[in-house]
Design a protein around this motif. Structure first.
Motif, PDB file in Angstrom:
ATOM      1  N   UNK A  80       0.809  -1.210   0.000  1.00  0.00           N
ATOM      2  CA  UNK A  80       0.000   0.000   0.000  1.00  0.00           C
ATOM      3  C   UNK A  80       0.848   1.268   0.000  1.00  0.00           C
ATOM      4  N   UNK A  81       2.152   1.140   0.071  1.00  0.00           N
ATOM      5  CA  UNK A  81       3.051   2.300   0.092  1.00  0.00           C
ATOM      6  C   UNK A  81       3.236   2.847  -1.311  1.00  0.00           C
ATOM      7  N   UNK A  82       3.431   4.156  -1.401  1.00  0.00           N
ATOM      8  CA  UNK A  82       3.747   4.782  -2.679  1.00  0.00           C
ATOM      9  C   UNK A  82       5.160   4.427  -3.120  1.00  0.00           C
ATOM     10  N   UNK A  83       6.026   4.254  -2.127  1.00  0.00           N
ATOM     11  CA  UNK A  83       7.405   3.852  -2.376  1.00  0.00           C
ATOM     12  C   UNK A  83       7.936   3.215  -1.101  1.00  0.00           C
ATOM     13  N   UNK A  84       8.834   2.278  -1.258  1.00  0.00           N
ATOM     14  CA  UNK A  84       9.457   1.656  -0.098  1.00  0.00           C
ATOM     15  C   UNK A  84      10.909   1.354  -0.419  1.00  0.00           C
ATOM     16  N   UNK A  85      11.709   1.249   0.632  1.00  0.00           N
ATOM     17  CA  UNK A  85      13.121   0.897   0.457  1.00  0.00           C
ATOM     18  C   UNK A  85      13.638   0.286   1.745  1.00  0.00           C
ATOM     19  N   UNK A  86      14.485  -0.700   1.606  1.00  0.00           N
ATOM     20  CA  UNK A  86      15.196  -1.257   2.751  1.00  0.00           C
ATOM     21  C   UNK A  86      16.460  -0.418   2.904  1.00  0.00           C
ATOM     22  N   UNK A  87      16.640   0.119   4.102  1.00  0.00           N
ATOM     23  CA  UNK A  87      17.804   0.966   4.388  1.00  0.00           C
ATOM     24  C   UNK A  87      18.660   0.295   5.444  1.00  0.00           C
ATOM     25  N   UNK A  88      19.975   0.486   5.329  1.00  0.00           N
ATOM     26  CA  UNK A  88      20.914  -0.095   6.286  1.00  0.00           C
ATOM     27  C   UNK A  88      21.678   1.016   6.992  1.00  0.00           C
ATOM     28  N   UNK A  89      22.034   0.756   8.235  1.00  0.00           N
ATOM     29  CA  UNK A  89      22.770   1.736   9.020  1.00  0.00           C
ATOM     30  C   UNK A  89      24.119   2.008   8.353  1.00  0.00           C
ATOM     31  N   UNK A  90      24.492   3.298   8.302  1.00  0.00           N
ATOM     32  CA  UNK A  90      25.744   3.676   7.647  1.00  0.00           C
ATOM     33  C   UNK A  90      26.904   3.787   8.624  1.00  0.00           C
ATOM     34  N   UNK A  91      26.615   3.848   9.912  1.00  0.00           N
ATOM     35  CA  UNK A  91      27.657   4.061  10.906  1.00  0.00           C
ATOM     36  C   UNK A  91      27.850   5.535  11.218  1.00  0.00           C
ATOM     37  N   UNK A  92      27.131   6.393  10.516  1.00  0.00           N
ATOM     38  CA  UNK A  92      27.204   7.833  10.749  1.00  0.00           C
ATOM     39  C   UNK A  92      26.028   8.279  11.601  1.00  0.00           C
ATOM     40  N   UNK A  93      26.208   9.408  12.265  1.00  0.00           N
ATOM     41  CA  UNK A  93      25.119  10.049  12.994  1.00  0.00           C
ATOM     42  C   UNK A  93      24.683  11.235  12.150  1.00  0.00           C
ATOM     43  N   UNK A  94      23.378  11.351  11.901  1.00  0.00           N
ATOM     44  CA  UNK A  94      22.864  12.427  11.075  1.00  0.00           C
ATOM     45  C   UNK A  94      22.795  13.746  11.815  1.00  0.00           C
ATOM     46  N   UNK A  95      22.397  14.782  11.091  1.00  0.00           N
ATOM     47  CA  UNK A  95      22.278  16.117  11.684  1.00  0.00           C
ATOM     48  C   UNK A  95      21.269  16.149  12.823  1.00  0.00           C
ATOM     49  N   UNK A  96      20.320  15.239  12.816  1.00  0.00           N
ATOM     50  CA  UNK A  96      19.301  15.190  13.865  1.00  0.00           C
ATOM     51  C   UNK A  96      19.836  14.590  15.163  1.00  0.00           C
ATOM     52  N   UNK A  97      21.014  13.962  15.095  1.00  0.00           N
ATOM     53  CA  UNK A  97      21.585  13.303  16.266  1.00  0.00           C
ATOM     54  C   UNK A  97      21.251  11.822  16.337  1.00  0.00           C
ATOM     55  N   UNK A  98      20.538  11.313  15.343  1.00  0.00           N
ATOM     56  CA  UNK A  98      20.161   9.898  15.305  1.00  0.00           C
ATOM     57  C   UNK A  98      20.973   9.174  14.233  1.00  0.00           C
ATOM     58  N   UNK A  99      21.039   7.841  14.313  1.00  0.00           N
ATOM     59  CA  UNK A  99      21.805   7.085  13.318  1.00  0.00           C
ATOM     60  C   UNK A  99      21.255   7.307  11.911  1.00  0.00           C
ATOM     61  N   UNK A 100      22.172   7.323  10.951  1.00  0.00           N
ATOM     62  CA  UNK A 100      21.800   7.500   9.550  1.00  0.00           C
ATOM     63  C   UNK A 100      21.697   6.135   8.884  1.00  0.00           C
ATOM     64  N   UNK A 101      20.650   5.975   8.087  1.00  0.00           N
ATOM     65  CA  UNK A 101      20.392   4.767   7.313  1.00  0.00           C
ATOM     66  C   UNK A 101      20.279   5.163   5.844  1.00  0.00           C
ATOM     67  N   UNK A 102      20.713   4.290   4.937  1.00  0.00           N
ATOM     68  CA  UNK A 102      20.635   4.608   3.513  1.00  0.00           C
ATOM     69  C   UNK A 102      20.384   3.348   2.702  1.00  0.00           C
TER      70      UNK A 102
END
Length: 105
Positions: free
Chosen positions: A32-54
């Motif tokens: 039912x999603x318009x788009x979906x993606x499986x993302x994996x942790x990059x090991x970086x912390x994003x600007x928000x202070x939370x882990x980054x996934x891509x």
């Protein structure tokens, strides 16, 4: 991807859904999603202070405890108003969170 060990779940699936689906019963799914993606942790912390996934054209800062998307780019663009991102277990993930382990080369 970083080889640094971190205690975050290794992967999630992000579902991009219209906000009007918020009231529907049950969690959204990829069908039912318009788009979906499986993302994996990059090991970086994003600007928000939370882990980054891509992955799959998506880059997201995700709070792994609440599964809240704190920042999201899709194909290098911000998400349009009226759309919402939901985080669910990746299709190949067990029910329990998959904790990333150190990689060896």
């Amino acid at each position: 991807m970083s080889t640094h060990w971190h205690p975050y779940p290794r992967r999630f699936e992000i579902l991009l859904v219209p906000e009007h689906t918020d009231g529907r019963e049950g969690p959204p799914d990829a069908a039912t999603a318009l788009r979906s993606a499986v993302v994996e942790v990059t090991g970086e912390i994003g600007e928000s202070g939370y882990p980054r996934y891509a992955g799959g054209g998506m880059i997201a800062d995700i709070d792994p405890e609440t599964r809240t998307v704190e920042g999201l780019l899709i194909d290098d663009y911000e998400v349009d108003y009226g759309l919402s991102a939901r985080v669910v277990d990746a299709p190949d993930s067990p029910d329990a969170p998959d904790v990333a382990e150190p990689r060896t080369r």
